[in-house]
Design an enzyme around this catalytic site. Sequence first.
Site, PDB file in Angstrom:
ATOM      1  N   GLN A 115     -18.279  10.903 -16.981  1.00  0.00           N
ATOM      2  CA  GLN A 115     -16.928  10.786 -17.521  1.00  0.00           C
ATOM      3  C   GLN A 115     -16.833   9.530 -18.439  1.00  0.00           C
ATOM      4  OE1 GLN A 115     -14.839  11.155 -13.557  1.00  0.00           O
ATOM      5  NE2 GLN A 115     -13.438   9.502 -14.560  1.00  0.00           N
ATOM      6  N   GLU A 174      -3.202   0.032  -3.928  1.00  0.00           N
ATOM      7  CA  GLU A 174      -1.842   0.803  -3.148  1.00  0.00           C
ATOM      8  C   GLU A 174      -1.773   2.041  -3.719  1.00  0.00           C
ATOM      9  OE1 GLU A 174      -0.402   0.071  -0.350  1.00  0.00           O
ATOM     10  OE2 GLU A 174      -1.695  -1.757  -0.037  1.00  0.00           O
ATOM     11  N   GLY A 175      -1.984   2.226  -4.991  1.00  0.00           N
ATOM     12  CA  GLY A 175      -1.829   3.786  -5.679  1.00  0.00           C
ATOM     13  C   GLY A 175      -2.733   4.687  -4.985  1.00  0.00           C
ATOM     14  N   HIS A 176      -3.969   4.505  -4.658  1.00  0.00           N
ATOM     15  CA  HIS A 176      -4.939   5.332  -4.082  1.00  0.00           C
ATOM     16  C   HIS A 176      -4.509   5.678  -2.738  1.00  0.00           C
ATOM     17  CE1 HIS A 176      -7.914   3.348  -6.926  1.00  0.00           C
ATOM     18  NE2 HIS A 176      -8.000   4.669  -7.010  1.00  0.00           N
ATOM     19  N   ARG A 212      -8.802  -1.180 -13.039  1.00  0.00           N
ATOM     20  CA  ARG A 212      -9.003  -1.991 -14.122  1.00  0.00           C
ATOM     21  C   ARG A 212      -8.119  -3.059 -14.288  1.00  0.00           C
ATOM     22  NH1 ARG A 212     -10.329   3.357 -16.292  1.00  0.00           N
ATOM     23  NH2 ARG A 212     -12.755   3.345 -16.891  1.00  0.00           N
ATOM     24  N   MET A 271      -0.139   0.191 -11.188  1.00  0.00           N
ATOM     25  CA  MET A 271      -1.620  -0.429 -10.443  1.00  0.00           C
ATOM     26  C   MET A 271      -2.782   0.478 -11.079  1.00  0.00           C
ATOM     27  SD  MET A 271      -0.802  -0.847  -6.478  1.00  0.00           S
ATOM     28  CE  MET A 271       0.454  -2.047  -6.030  1.00  0.00           C
ATOM     29  N   MET A 295     -12.606   6.656  -7.679  1.00  0.00           N
ATOM     30  CA  MET A 295     -13.662   6.277  -8.156  1.00  0.00           C
ATOM     31  C   MET A 295     -13.933   4.751  -7.376  1.00  0.00           C
ATOM     32  SD  MET A 295     -14.395   7.089 -12.192  1.00  0.00           S
ATOM     33  CE  MET A 295     -13.219   5.859 -12.724  1.00  0.00           C
TER      34      MET A 295
HETATM   35  P1  AMP Z   1      -9.412   6.588 -10.125  1.00  0.00           P
HETATM   36  O1  AMP Z   1      -9.998   6.033  -8.840  1.00  0.00           O
HETATM   37  O2  AMP Z   1      -8.996   5.712 -11.009  1.00  0.00           O
HETATM   38  O3  AMP Z   1     -10.175   7.864 -10.459  1.00  0.00           O
HETATM   39  O4  AMP Z   1      -8.265   7.422  -9.267  1.00  0.00           O
HETATM   40  C1  AMP Z   1      -8.173   8.076  -8.191  1.00  0.00           C
HETATM   41  C2  AMP Z   1      -6.725   8.808  -8.303  1.00  0.00           C
HETATM   42  O5  AMP Z   1      -5.616   8.019  -8.185  1.00  0.00           O
HETATM   43  C3  AMP Z   1      -6.481   9.771  -9.315  1.00  0.00           C
HETATM   44  O6  AMP Z   1      -5.906  10.926  -9.022  1.00  0.00           O
HETATM   45  C4  AMP Z   1      -5.357   8.688 -10.248  1.00  0.00           C
HETATM   46  O7  AMP Z   1      -4.513   9.307 -10.855  1.00  0.00           O
HETATM   47  C5  AMP Z   1      -4.806   7.885  -8.931  1.00  0.00           C
HETATM   48  N1  AMP Z   1      -4.208   6.791  -9.155  1.00  0.00           N
HETATM   49  C6  AMP Z   1      -4.597   5.722  -9.988  1.00  0.00           C
HETATM   50  N2  AMP Z   1      -3.881   4.868  -9.867  1.00  0.00           N
HETATM   51  C7  AMP Z   1      -2.792   5.173  -9.476  1.00  0.00           C
HETATM   52  C8  AMP Z   1      -1.508   4.658  -9.345  1.00  0.00           C
HETATM   53  N3  AMP Z   1      -1.028   3.284  -9.565  1.00  0.00           N
HETATM   54  N4  AMP Z   1      -0.525   5.584  -8.705  1.00  0.00           N
HETATM   55  C9  AMP Z   1      -0.819   6.586  -7.965  1.00  0.00           C
HETATM   56  N5  AMP Z   1      -1.853   7.244  -8.129  1.00  0.00           N
HETATM   57  C10 AMP Z   1      -2.868   6.448  -9.003  1.00  0.00           C
END
Ligand code: AMP
Length: 284
Positions: free
Chosen positions: A60, A34-36, A186, A183, A29
């Site tokens: 969602q 860094e997680g992404h 939000r 990470m 989204m």
């Molecule tokens: P989001 O943009 O929050 O919908 O997340 C997109 C993808 O990134 C989803 O598969 C999340 O689980 C993953 N994600 C979000 N935060 C992290 C994180 N800290 N470490 C690893 N993956 C993450």
Amino acid sequence: MIVTADPQAAHDWTIVNSRIGRVAFVPTMGALHEGHLALVQRAKELADTVAVSIFVNPTQFAPTEDLARYPRPLDADLSALRAAGTGLVFTPGNEQIYPPGFSTFIEPPSVAQSLEGELRPGHFRGVCTVVLKLFNIIPAAVAVFGQKDFQQSLVVGALVRDLALPIEIEIAPTVREPDGLAMSSRNRYLTPEQRLVALCLSKALRAVQSSFAKGERRTDILNAVMQKELHAGEPGGVDRVDYAVVADRYNLEQSDLATNQSVALIAARVGTTRLIDNMLLHGD
Ligand code: AMP
């Protein structure tokens, strides 16, 4: 190559002088961190080309949730993805995913019913629907999701299995700040004081893992360990605990005793920001 949405077309893009080969897909989204980017790195190991989608999926979010204020720093996201070696970026508009007359939704699998499913009615219906649609648009052999959204990873796994979708699902570990905070897009809502309080989540998960490693298996005691940590510190910990439970890591069922197949999951509110985190429990 970066491909952005053409509002006139559902999903056509032009690829010039580029070998696509096997595609790994990372749905997001946006408001990337860094997680992404770790998911993108994992995706690079799994395929020739990495495709990333950025789409803040309205279906969602419940009407009371943070859809309108969800951060959308598109230019920074595109630069980060370019630097990370992403091959394709798909940034559809709402009308591309949900054109007038759109009315088909996925009924989520049973693993979607508890926890987030209970607290966020309709959330996984929106997730499943958009994920299936994105899988149909993006011709990927594998999709990479984060363990951070633990229940979501189970839901997507069940969706793919139950509907025999021709795609593999890879789950990548949660990336944390050096102090342990998972990470999250939000996290940028948090004030410096709230950010300190937010550390309670990862502390609670470390505490429950420590109790489990010492031999505690009673889930009521393990859940209480998390509650205590979540309410510890100044000024009294998080503002609300939505859940802090030990459950089976494959089906999220809660029983009296934890096992080596358990996961600890937390959702809590700090101010108006809702945070989630989890940890797989392991003995030793
Ligand atoms: P989001 O943009 O929050 O919908 O997340 C997109 C993808 O990134 C989803 O598969 C999340 O689980 C993953 N994600 C979000 N935060 C992290 C994180 N800290 N470490 C690893 N993956 C993450």
